[in-house]
Structures are given as structure tokens and as C-alpha cells.
Motif scaffolding. Structure first.
Motif, mmCIF file in Angstrom:
data_model
loop_
_atom_site.group_PDB
_atom_site.id
_atom_site.type_symbol
_atom_site.label_atom_id
_atom_site.label_comp_id
_atom_site.label_asym_id
_atom_site.label_seq_id
_atom_site.Cartn_x
_atom_site.Cartn_y
_atom_site.Cartn_z
ATOM 1 N N TYR A 59 0.820 -1.208 0.000
ATOM 2 C CA TYR A 59 0.000 0.000 0.000
ATOM 3 C C TYR A 59 0.854 1.258 0.000
ATOM 4 N N ALA A 60 0.369 2.253 -0.714
ATOM 5 C CA ALA A 60 0.891 3.596 -0.542
ATOM 6 C C ALA A 60 0.277 4.171 0.730
ATOM 7 N N ILE A 61 0.966 5.111 1.327
ATOM 8 C CA ILE A 61 0.468 5.698 2.569
ATOM 9 C C ILE A 61 0.294 7.203 2.401
ATOM 10 N N GLY A 62 -0.499 7.774 3.277
ATOM 11 C CA GLY A 62 -0.704 9.213 3.189
ATOM 12 C C GLY A 62 -1.154 9.799 4.509
ATOM 13 N N TRP A 63 -0.884 11.084 4.642
ATOM 14 C CA TRP A 63 -1.361 11.863 5.783
ATOM 15 C C TRP A 63 -2.181 13.031 5.255
ATOM 16 N N PHE A 64 -3.307 13.244 5.871
ATOM 17 C CA PHE A 64 -4.223 14.317 5.490
ATOM 18 C C PHE A 64 -4.580 15.102 6.744
ATOM 19 N N ARG A 65 -5.082 16.298 6.552
ATOM 20 C CA ARG A 65 -5.490 17.080 7.708
ATOM 21 C C ARG A 65 -6.719 17.910 7.381
ATOM 22 N N GLN A 66 -7.448 18.248 8.423
ATOM 23 C CA GLN A 66 -8.612 19.114 8.265
ATOM 24 C C GLN A 66 -8.652 20.094 9.410
ATOM 25 N N ALA A 67 -8.532 21.356 9.071
ATOM 26 C CA ALA A 67 -8.602 22.424 10.058
ATOM 27 C C ALA A 67 -10.056 22.846 10.240
ATOM 28 N N PRO A 68 -10.382 23.458 11.360
ATOM 29 C CA PRO A 68 -11.765 23.885 11.607
ATOM 30 C C PRO A 68 -12.268 24.795 10.496
ATOM 31 N N GLY A 69 -13.411 24.456 9.939
ATOM 32 C CA GLY A 69 -14.020 25.283 8.914
ATOM 33 C C GLY A 69 -13.403 25.169 7.544
ATOM 34 N N LYS A 70 -12.466 24.234 7.376
ATOM 35 C CA LYS A 70 -11.798 24.072 6.088
ATOM 36 C C LYS A 70 -11.977 22.657 5.573
ATOM 37 N N GLY A 71 -11.702 22.477 4.305
ATOM 38 C CA GLY A 71 -11.779 21.162 3.711
ATOM 39 C C GLY A 71 -10.551 20.326 4.032
ATOM 40 N N ARG A 72 -10.619 19.068 3.688
ATOM 41 C CA ARG A 72 -9.503 18.166 3.926
ATOM 42 C C ARG A 72 -8.360 18.470 2.960
ATOM 43 N N GLU A 73 -7.152 18.423 3.461
ATOM 44 C CA GLU A 73 -5.954 18.703 2.668
ATOM 45 C C GLU A 73 -5.020 17.502 2.698
ATOM 46 N N GLY A 74 -4.531 17.128 1.541
ATOM 47 C CA GLY A 74 -3.509 16.095 1.477
ATOM 48 C C GLY A 74 -2.169 16.688 1.864
ATOM 49 N N VAL A 75 -1.604 16.216 2.945
ATOM 50 C CA VAL A 75 -0.342 16.758 3.451
ATOM 51 C C VAL A 75 0.849 16.089 2.774
ATOM 52 N N SER A 76 0.857 14.776 2.800
ATOM 53 C CA SER A 76 1.965 14.038 2.208
ATOM 54 C C SER A 76 1.525 12.613 1.923
#
Length: 125
Positions: free
Chosen positions: A30-47
Motif C-alpha cells: 500500500y501507498a500511505i498518506g497523511w491528510f489534515r482538516q482544520a476547523p471550517g476548512k476542507g480536507r488537505e492532502g499533506v503528504s
């Protein structure tokens, strides 16, 4: 099947390492990933990386500060975060994609197969 940990409260300029343990599948496939979501914002692909870590993608906002890595033997992925900024405050999620080869694509779209529950990272000024 994925459990993120390591979040917390840190001051500006500080560092944190997030971990994500996996179970029920073989991480090396599998490839792996980290994502984040700040309050009031959409999800962002971090790495994200590709299987075997051959190719790696970082969002511009974290480039040169964050490092993604994995230990297939331990079925664990990591996100090392340095020089943290208040805008890094978010809930961080780990994810995995079967046979992922193009991390820029699935990281920007969030098209992963498995998702973990998030861990909160708060950067205080």
C-alpha cells in the motif's frame, strides 16, 4: 485498521511525530498518506508516498518541514513535523491506498482505500 497517535499541543517552532499503526493488511502493498482538516476548512492532502516509498508528494504548505516515512516490518507509518506553525493546527488522518503509484494524484484527491481516525494537532502562538 489504521490508528493514528502522537498528536498534542505544541508551541510555534516545535516538533511532533505522528504515528499510524495498521492491521488487517500488508503495508508494503500500500501507498500511505497523511491528510489534515482544520476547523471550517476542507480536507488537505499533506503528504503521500507510493508503494515502496519510491515517490513522495508534499503539499507546498509543508514542504521542507514535514517528512513522511514508514516501517513495513512494524506496519507503521510516520509523519515527522518540524517548525510547526499555527496554520498547521488541524485533525490529522492517516490513510492507505492499495498499489498506489502516483502520490500527487491520490494525495490531492483524497482517493485512498483505508482511513484512520484522526489525531488533533494544536500549535499555539
Amino acid at each position: 485498521q489504521l490508528q493514528a497517535s502522537g498528536g498534542g499541543l505544541v508551541q510555534v517552532g516545535g516538533s511532533l511525530t505522528l504515528s499510524c499503526t495498521t492491521s488487517g493488511f500488508t503495508l508494503e502493498n500500500y501507498a500511505i498518506g497523511w491528510f489534515r482538516q482544520a476547523p471550517g476548512k476542507g480536507r488537505e492532502g499533506v503528504s503521500c508516498d507510493s508503494i515502496s516509498g519510491f515517490s513522495v508528494y508534499y503539499a507546498n504548505s509543508v514542504k521542507d518541514r514535514f517528512t513522511i516515512s514508514r516501517d513495513n516490518a512494524k506496519n507503521t507509518m510516520y509523519l515527522q513535523m518540524n517548525s510547526l506553525k499555527p496554520e498547521d493546527t488541524a485533525v490529522y488522518y492517516c490513510a492507505a491506498k492499495y498499489k498506489g503509484l502516483r502520490p500527487a494524484s491520490y494525495c490531492s484527491r483524497g482517493t485512498m482505500h483505508y482511513w484512520g481516525k484522526g489525531t488533533q494537532v494544536t500549535v499555539s502562538s
